[in-house]
Scaffold this active site. Structure first.
Site, PDB file in Angstrom:
ATOM      1  N   GLY A  51       0.772  -1.238   0.000  1.00  0.00           N
ATOM      2  CA  GLY A  51       0.000   0.000   0.000  1.00  0.00           C
ATOM      3  C   GLY A  51       0.801   1.283   0.000  1.00  0.00           C
ATOM      4  N   SER A  52       2.033   1.255  -0.523  1.00  0.00           N
ATOM      5  CA  SER A  52       2.799   2.515  -0.510  1.00  0.00           C
ATOM      6  C   SER A  52       2.229   3.524  -1.511  1.00  0.00           C
ATOM      7  CB  SER A  52       4.285   2.269  -0.786  1.00  0.00           C
ATOM      8  OG  SER A  52       4.506   1.899  -2.123  1.00  0.00           O
ATOM      9  N   ASN A  53       1.706   3.052  -2.644  1.00  0.00           N
ATOM     10  CA  ASN A  53       1.043   3.991  -3.569  1.00  0.00           C
ATOM     11  C   ASN A  53      -0.245   4.534  -2.958  1.00  0.00           C
ATOM     12  OD1 ASN A  53       2.286   4.414  -6.369  1.00  0.00           O
ATOM     13  ND2 ASN A  53       2.616   2.231  -6.000  1.00  0.00           N
ATOM     14  N   GLU A 102       6.664   6.539  -8.935  1.00  0.00           N
ATOM     15  CA  GLU A 102       5.237   6.170  -8.873  1.00  0.00           C
ATOM     16  C   GLU A 102       4.493   7.044  -7.875  1.00  0.00           C
ATOM     17  OE1 GLU A 102       4.311   2.014  -8.323  1.00  0.00           O
ATOM     18  OE2 GLU A 102       6.083   1.375  -9.406  1.00  0.00           O
ATOM     19  N   GLU A 114      -6.633  -7.581 -20.853  1.00  0.00           N
ATOM     20  CA  GLU A 114      -5.273  -8.015 -21.198  1.00  0.00           C
ATOM     21  C   GLU A 114      -4.297  -7.496 -20.139  1.00  0.00           C
ATOM     22  OE1 GLU A 114      -2.200  -7.590 -24.962  1.00  0.00           O
ATOM     23  OE2 GLU A 114      -4.076  -6.477 -24.930  1.00  0.00           O
ATOM     24  N   MET A 131      -3.246  -7.365  -7.120  1.00  0.00           N
ATOM     25  CA  MET A 131      -2.592  -8.463  -7.842  1.00  0.00           C
ATOM     26  C   MET A 131      -3.598  -9.471  -8.381  1.00  0.00           C
ATOM     27  SD  MET A 131       0.400  -7.358  -7.548  1.00  0.00           S
ATOM     28  CE  MET A 131       1.456  -8.695  -8.074  1.00  0.00           C
ATOM     29  N   ILE A 140      -5.957 -10.437 -12.030  1.00  0.00           N
ATOM     30  CA  ILE A 140      -6.343 -10.131 -13.406  1.00  0.00           C
ATOM     31  C   ILE A 140      -7.863 -10.156 -13.468  1.00  0.00           C
ATOM     32  CG2 ILE A 140      -6.198 -10.854 -15.820  1.00  0.00           C
ATOM     33  CD1 ILE A 140      -3.495 -12.163 -15.091  1.00  0.00           C
ATOM     34  N   ASP A 156      -1.793  -5.709 -18.153  1.00  0.00           N
ATOM     35  CA  ASP A 156      -0.961  -4.520 -18.394  1.00  0.00           C
ATOM     36  C   ASP A 156      -1.007  -4.085 -19.864  1.00  0.00           C
ATOM     37  OD1 ASP A 156      -0.168  -4.632 -15.689  1.00  0.00           O
ATOM     38  OD2 ASP A 156       1.410  -6.062 -16.175  1.00  0.00           O
ATOM     39  N   THR A 201      -7.679  -3.163 -18.990  1.00  0.00           N
ATOM     40  CA  THR A 201      -8.486  -4.000 -19.870  1.00  0.00           C
ATOM     41  C   THR A 201      -8.278  -5.452 -19.414  1.00  0.00           C
ATOM     42  OG1 THR A 201      -6.707  -4.373 -21.455  1.00  0.00           O
ATOM     43  CG2 THR A 201      -8.100  -2.425 -21.817  1.00  0.00           C
ATOM     44  N   SER A 238       4.468   3.244 -15.693  1.00  0.00           N
ATOM     45  CA  SER A 238       3.395   3.654 -16.611  1.00  0.00           C
ATOM     46  C   SER A 238       2.059   3.594 -15.893  1.00  0.00           C
ATOM     47  CB  SER A 238       3.321   2.708 -17.821  1.00  0.00           C
ATOM     48  OG  SER A 238       4.572   2.585 -18.452  1.00  0.00           O
ATOM     49  N   ASN A 261      -4.505   1.576 -13.714  1.00  0.00           N
ATOM     50  CA  ASN A 261      -3.469   0.827 -12.975  1.00  0.00           C
ATOM     51  C   ASN A 261      -2.129   1.526 -13.128  1.00  0.00           C
ATOM     52  OD1 ASN A 261      -2.294  -1.385 -11.537  1.00  0.00           O
ATOM     53  ND2 ASN A 261      -1.603  -2.262 -13.484  1.00  0.00           N
ATOM     54  N   HIS A 293       1.983   0.543 -13.292  1.00  0.00           N
ATOM     55  CA  HIS A 293       2.817  -0.634 -13.534  1.00  0.00           C
ATOM     56  C   HIS A 293       4.283  -0.208 -13.569  1.00  0.00           C
ATOM     57  CE1 HIS A 293       3.929  -4.570 -15.020  1.00  0.00           C
ATOM     58  NE2 HIS A 293       4.671  -3.975 -15.935  1.00  0.00           N
TER      59      HIS A 293
HETATM   60  C1  GRF Z   1       3.952  -1.018  -7.433  1.00  0.00           C
HETATM   61  O1  GRF Z   1       5.258  -1.197  -7.888  1.00  0.00           O
HETATM   62  C2  GRF Z   1       3.008  -0.898  -8.589  1.00  0.00           C
HETATM   63  O2  GRF Z   1       3.576  -0.320  -9.705  1.00  0.00           O
HETATM   64  C3  GRF Z   1       2.666  -2.346  -8.887  1.00  0.00           C
HETATM   65  O3  GRF Z   1       2.611  -2.967  -7.629  1.00  0.00           O
HETATM   66  C4  GRF Z   1       3.430  -2.258  -6.713  1.00  0.00           C
HETATM   67  C5  GRF Z   1       2.540  -1.906  -5.565  1.00  0.00           C
HETATM   68  O4  GRF Z   1       3.251  -1.390  -4.492  1.00  0.00           O
HETATM   69  N1  GRF Z   1       1.444  -2.451  -9.641  1.00  0.00           N
HETATM   70  P1  GRF Z   1       2.469  -0.753  -3.264  1.00  0.00           P
HETATM   71  O5  GRF Z   1       1.534  -1.807  -2.721  1.00  0.00           O
HETATM   72  O6  GRF Z   1       1.730   0.446  -3.770  1.00  0.00           O
HETATM   73  O7  GRF Z   1       3.546  -0.401  -2.277  1.00  0.00           O
END
Ligand code: GRF
Length: 186
Positions: free
Chosen positions: A13-15, A168, A137, A84, A86, A139, A135, A130, A101, A103
């Protein structure tokens, strides 16, 4: 009326934290995880955000739980942040809002997992992250924004992961705000 952002997570959850600590944080209406022990759930609770866990036994049941939970919040946009899973075409067709998303590669290169390791193995000099529409598919949806860095001779998998993650955390909140504002103007 559709309003705000729901963030979907599976782990650290860092994002999510970067989003919640940015001006965008006040527009987050809920955080949903497909893992009950995702560390990001504690981050959401610290920010007083409603949380939900959708972790039924089968992928189809999880998607059904997700659809029902998302429908409660009616967000304008859904951001995957380390989610995580699809998602099936059926889910995407039924979902109440567009999904975005982030990536850790310069798409369309290096879709999927272990991007930093593969970038180093391929001897790439450029790497980055990115943001793309989701979708069915993996990424594979249209890229909305990306930011690059130069791979240095000193980089290893860990240093590259840390450098990309720092990008990010800046880029995702900034682009999500723009997407939400565009939706309000529509
Ligand atoms: C990030 O690198 C993001 O790009 C990818 O999964 C990772 C998630 O990290 N989709 P966090 O859980 O946000 O720390």
């Amino acid at each position: 009326m559709a309003n705000g952002l729901v963030v979907l997570i599976s782990g650290r959850g860092s994002n999510l934290q970067a989003i919640l600590e940015s001006p965008l944080g006040e527009q987050v209406v809920a955080v949903i995880s497909d893992h009950p022990d995702a560390a990001g759930l504690a981050i959401a609770r610290t920010h007083n955000k409603p949380v939900a866990v959708c972790c039924a036994n089968t992928p189809t049941e999880v998607e059904e739980q997700l659809l029902q939970t998302l429908a409660q919040y009616q967000p304008a946009l859904i951001a995957l942040a380390g989610f995580m899973r699809i998602l099936s075409p059926r889910f995407l067709a039924a979902c109440c809002a567009p999904l975005v998303n982030i990536h850790p590669s310069l798409l369309p290169a290096f879709r999927g997992l272990n991007t930093h390791r593969r970038v180093l193995a391929a001897g790439e000099r450029e790497h980055g992250c990115s943001i793309h529409w989701v979708t069915a598919e993996l990424d594979g949806g249209a890229v909305i924004a990306c930011e690059k860095l130069t791979v240095s001779n000193d980089d290893d998998e860990e240093s590259l992961a840390n450098r990309v993650l720092a990008i990010e955390h800046r880029l995702y909140p900034r682009i999500l705000v723009q997407l939400l504002n565009n939706k309000k103007e529509q």
